[in-house]
Design a protein around this motif. Structure first.
Motif, PDB file in Angstrom:
ATOM      1  N   GLU A 188       0.666  -1.155  -0.023  1.00 50.66           N
ATOM      2  CA  GLU A 188      -0.006   0.206   0.095  1.00 50.66           C
ATOM      3  C   GLU A 188       0.906   1.287  -0.048  1.00 50.66           C
ATOM      4  OE1 GLU A 188       0.000  -1.650   4.438  1.00 50.66           O
ATOM      5  OE2 GLU A 188      -0.009  -2.284   2.304  1.00 50.66           O
ATOM      6  N   LEU A 189       2.110   1.165   0.180  1.00 54.64           N
ATOM      7  CA  LEU A 189       3.033   2.434   0.117  1.00 54.64           C
ATOM      8  C   LEU A 189       3.240   2.722  -1.137  1.00 54.64           C
ATOM      9  CD1 LEU A 189       5.001   4.394   1.635  1.00 54.64           C
ATOM     10  CD2 LEU A 189       6.890   2.566   1.673  1.00 54.64           C
ATOM     11  N   ALA A 190       3.174   1.889  -2.160  1.00 52.21           N
ATOM     12  CA  ALA A 190       3.375   2.182  -3.507  1.00 52.21           C
ATOM     13  C   ALA A 190       2.651   3.410  -4.058  1.00 52.21           C
ATOM     14  CB  ALA A 190       3.497   1.186  -4.289  1.00 52.21           C
ATOM     15  N   ARG A 191       3.002   4.349  -4.420  1.00 51.84           N
ATOM     16  CA  ARG A 191       2.404   5.461  -5.449  1.00 51.84           C
ATOM     17  C   ARG A 191       1.660   6.405  -4.240  1.00 51.84           C
ATOM     18  NH1 ARG A 191       4.851   6.693 -10.335  1.00 51.84           N
ATOM     19  NH2 ARG A 191       5.534   4.646 -11.067  1.00 51.84           N
ATOM     20  N   ILE A 192       1.835   6.264  -3.031  1.00 54.69           N
ATOM     21  CA  ILE A 192       0.985   7.178  -2.507  1.00 54.69           C
ATOM     22  C   ILE A 192       1.896   8.586  -2.076  1.00 54.69           C
ATOM     23  CG2 ILE A 192      -0.423   5.146  -1.405  1.00 54.69           C
ATOM     24  CD1 ILE A 192       1.324   5.856   1.263  1.00 54.69           C
ATOM     25  N   ARG A 193       1.043   9.298  -1.615  1.00 53.62           N
ATOM     26  CA  ARG A 193       1.634  10.730  -1.328  1.00 53.62           C
ATOM     27  C   ARG A 193       1.466  11.004   0.187  1.00 53.62           C
ATOM     28  NH1 ARG A 193      -0.837  15.113  -3.892  1.00 53.62           N
ATOM     29  NH2 ARG A 193       1.352  16.203  -3.793  1.00 53.62           N
ATOM     30  N   GLN A 194       0.495  10.388   0.792  1.00 53.25           N
ATOM     31  CA  GLN A 194       0.441  10.592   2.203  1.00 53.25           C
ATOM     32  C   GLN A 194       0.983   9.448   2.941  1.00 53.25           C
ATOM     33  OE1 GLN A 194      -2.461  11.451   0.308  1.00 53.25           O
ATOM     34  NE2 GLN A 194      -1.897  13.350   0.290  1.00 53.25           N
ATOM     35  N   TYR A 195       2.179   9.285   3.465  1.00 53.22           N
ATOM     36  CA  TYR A 195       2.895   8.121   3.781  1.00 53.22           C
ATOM     37  C   TYR A 195       3.401   8.428   5.344  1.00 53.22           C
ATOM     38  CZ  TYR A 195       6.465  11.364   1.802  1.00 53.22           C
ATOM     39  OH  TYR A 195       7.109  12.259   1.660  1.00 53.22           O
ATOM     40  N   GLU A 196       2.749   9.124   6.155  1.00 54.42           N
ATOM     41  CA  GLU A 196       3.266   9.574   7.468  1.00 54.42           C
ATOM     42  C   GLU A 196       3.262   8.232   8.308  1.00 54.42           C
ATOM     43  OE1 GLU A 196       0.838  11.033   5.717  1.00 54.42           O
ATOM     44  OE2 GLU A 196       1.792  13.095   5.492  1.00 54.42           O
ATOM     45  N   ARG A 197       2.322   7.302   8.181  1.00 55.36           N
ATOM     46  CA  ARG A 197       2.431   6.256   8.994  1.00 55.36           C
ATOM     47  C   ARG A 197       3.494   5.334   8.826  1.00 55.36           C
ATOM     48  NH1 ARG A 197      -1.343   5.233   5.227  1.00 55.36           N
ATOM     49  NH2 ARG A 197      -1.869   3.426   4.097  1.00 55.36           N
ATOM     50  N   PHE A 198       4.312   5.629   7.661  1.00 57.74           N
ATOM     51  CA  PHE A 198       5.392   4.720   7.055  1.00 57.74           C
ATOM     52  C   PHE A 198       6.557   5.254   7.452  1.00 57.74           C
ATOM     53  CE2 PHE A 198       1.640   3.509   4.422  1.00 57.74           C
ATOM     54  CZ  PHE A 198       1.613   2.232   4.727  1.00 57.74           C
ATOM     55  N   LEU A 199       6.793   6.608   8.188  1.00 54.55           N
ATOM     56  CA  LEU A 199       7.857   7.154   8.196  1.00 54.55           C
ATOM     57  C   LEU A 199       9.122   6.448   8.914  1.00 54.55           C
ATOM     58  CD1 LEU A 199       6.653  10.646   8.775  1.00 54.55           C
ATOM     59  CD2 LEU A 199       7.798  10.032   6.705  1.00 54.55           C
ATOM     60  N   GLN A 200       8.747   5.881  10.178  1.00 52.00           N
ATOM     61  CA  GLN A 200       9.509   5.056  10.931  1.00 52.00           C
ATOM     62  C   GLN A 200      10.506   4.065  10.014  1.00 52.00           C
ATOM     63  OE1 GLN A 200       7.676   3.250  14.198  1.00 52.00           O
ATOM     64  NE2 GLN A 200       9.452   2.382  15.326  1.00 52.00           N
ATOM     65  N   GLU A 201       9.911   3.572   8.870  1.00 56.16           N
ATOM     66  CA  GLU A 201      10.903   2.708   8.232  1.00 56.16           C
ATOM     67  C   GLU A 201      11.725   3.519   7.115  1.00 56.16           C
ATOM     68  OE1 GLU A 201      11.190  -0.350   8.980  1.00 56.16           O
ATOM     69  OE2 GLU A 201       9.627  -0.541  10.689  1.00 56.16           O
ATOM     70  N   SER A 202      11.721   4.599   7.192  1.00 55.36           N
ATOM     71  CA  SER A 202      12.252   5.532   6.142  1.00 55.36           C
ATOM     72  C   SER A 202      13.484   6.318   6.873  1.00 55.36           C
ATOM     73  CB  SER A 202      11.414   6.283   5.241  1.00 55.36           C
ATOM     74  OG  SER A 202      11.016   7.431   6.359  1.00 55.36           O
ATOM     75  N   TRP A 203      14.277   6.701   5.612  1.00 57.30           N
ATOM     76  CA  TRP A 203      15.154   7.977   6.130  1.00 57.30           C
ATOM     77  C   TRP A 203      15.338   8.855   4.918  1.00 57.30           C
ATOM     78  CZ3 TRP A 203      16.203   3.190   3.771  1.00 57.30           C
ATOM     79  CH2 TRP A 203      17.134   2.853   2.811  1.00 57.30           C
TER      80      TRP A 203
END
Length: 414
Positions: A188-203
């Protein structure tokens, strides 16, 4: 920028530590092998590219407003593109915000390098050290410009099969990354612009003018900003093998040009045709005969040589208009470019330089003059004539290389 020779050690260190391994910020000495381009230079090349797009040339230009793509040509929105009258990126942005009222817009222009030979050559010189370490992309190289006041990449979190380098020239550039393994388990992360809930796994990696961001082809990414106007350009080293696809496309084109040669099957002959597969065998024989032809081999060979003579760039600046070679003067090959040559048939040698090619009659003097030019040191024309043989053939080689832009002819008195 470091000299090409001095930059090779830096490229070697970069490849060993980062290439296709991890994203990083390149700054200071690490950024010195990379091409430096001023906003005014990039502006002129960008406008030339969007002008060509408006004239119907096959350019990739995309405009997004509030995250939605605008139909530029079909919607008659060419006025939303930068123009020479704007004189700068800043003035273009002022027009977009003040006159057109766009508070959140993104303009993306691909392959602008083909409209400014000097900038493209600057990029090629810089990439020579990288190519020595990892080879020339068997897929393609391209360039892009990203500009606007957008806060998030309009098409959201995505991935591209490229090793990418991005260079902010106005404002800052922030790229946020996720590992491919995480996205595979979180589609569900692919192509979305609101990804706040996935920030912990990003840098995130942030760069300012004079710096660059590199990331490998397996990272999912998205561009971010605070909405301030920014301009970033980049180039991509595409991973893959488009030469195979190119050969397949050429074979399909040849096959389609053959036209149907098999007679229509009468209704009462369908069963017999199905049992013997005669139409299929005839079709395959036609295809095999044509893709085995010298014409097909020559077509693929020219594409291969052009590809490698341009460091993988599929779109290159147009051939130059030059005066015919005359006696006198010194021939000098430009840095990074190499002149390639191969026998492609009993009566043909294909030579390629700077992404272009031509066919010449075979002869030892053709290889001799190419070998001499590839040494890289300036050489007087008279010396080439004395050492390499037939003047007509030598002049043909030099004339083509001048038109491709790989060599220059300097006045002997200069």
């Amino acid at each position: 920028m470091s000299s090409p020779r001095g930059s090779r050690g830096l490229w070697s260190s970069f490849v060993g530590e980062y290439w296709e391994k991890q994203a990083t910020l390149l700054a200071g000495e690490q950024a010195s092998p990379l091409p430096a381009i001023e906003p005014c230079e990039l502006f002129r090349a960008t406008v030339a590219c969007t002008d060509a797009f408006c004239r119907g040339r096959e350019q990739k230009v995309r405009l997004y407003v509030d995250g939605a793509e605008i139909d530029i040509l079909g919607g008659a929105h060419q006025a939303f593109l930068p123009k020479y009258e704007d004189q700068s990126f800043d003035e273009y942005n002022r027009r977009m915000v003040v006159r057109h009222g766009f508070q959140d817009y993104a303009l993306i222009v691909a392959d602008w390098h083909q409209f400014d030979r000097a900038l493209w050559e600057r990029i090629v010189v810089s990439l020579e050290g990288l190519a020595e370490c990892v080879g020339i992309s068997r897929s393609r190289m391209d360039t892009q410009v990203f500009l606007g006041t957008y806060k998030v990449t309009p098409f959201g979190v995505h991935s591209d099969p490229t090793g990418a380098f991005h260079f902010p020239v106005i404002g800052t550039k922030t790229m946020r990354f996720w590992r491919d393994s995480f996205v595979a388990n979180t589609p569900e992360l692919a192509r979305i612009r609101q990804y706040e809930r996935f920030l912990q796994e990003s840098w995130a990696v942030k760069a300012k003018p004079g710096e660059a961001i590199y990331w490998p082809s397996d990272l999912w990414h998205v561009g971010e900003s605070d909405g301030a106007f920014s301009v970033t350009w980049g180039f991509g080293y595409w991973i893959g093998n488009s030469l195979r696809r190119l050969a397949a496309a050429k074979s399909i084109k040849i096959f389609e040009e053959i036209g149907p040669k098999t007679a229509n099957i009468a209704p009462n002959g369908v069963a017999d045709a199905a049992r013997t597969l005669v139409p299929v065998d005839e079709l395959l024989q036609d295809l095999f005969r044509n893709v085995s032809s010298e014409a097909f081999r020559l077509s693929v060979a020219r594409s291969w040589l052009e590809h490698y003579s341009a460091y993988g760039f599929l779109k290159v600046p147009s051939l130059l208009d030059v005066v015919p070679v005359e006696e006198g003067g010194i021939v000098r090959k430009k840095p990074a470019f190499r002149i390639l040559a191969s026998r492609t048939g009993p009566n043909a040698i294909c030579i390629a330089s700077a992404g272009h090619s031509c066919i010449l009659p075979p002869g030892a003097e053709v290889y001799a003059v190419i070998d001499r030019l590839n040494q890289g040191t300036p050489v007087p024309l008279e010396e080439l004539y004395r050492s390499c043989g037939e003047r007509v053939a030598i002049n043909q080689v030099i004339d083509f290389c001048l038109r491709s832009g790989a060599v220059v002819l300097e006045n002997i008195q200069a």
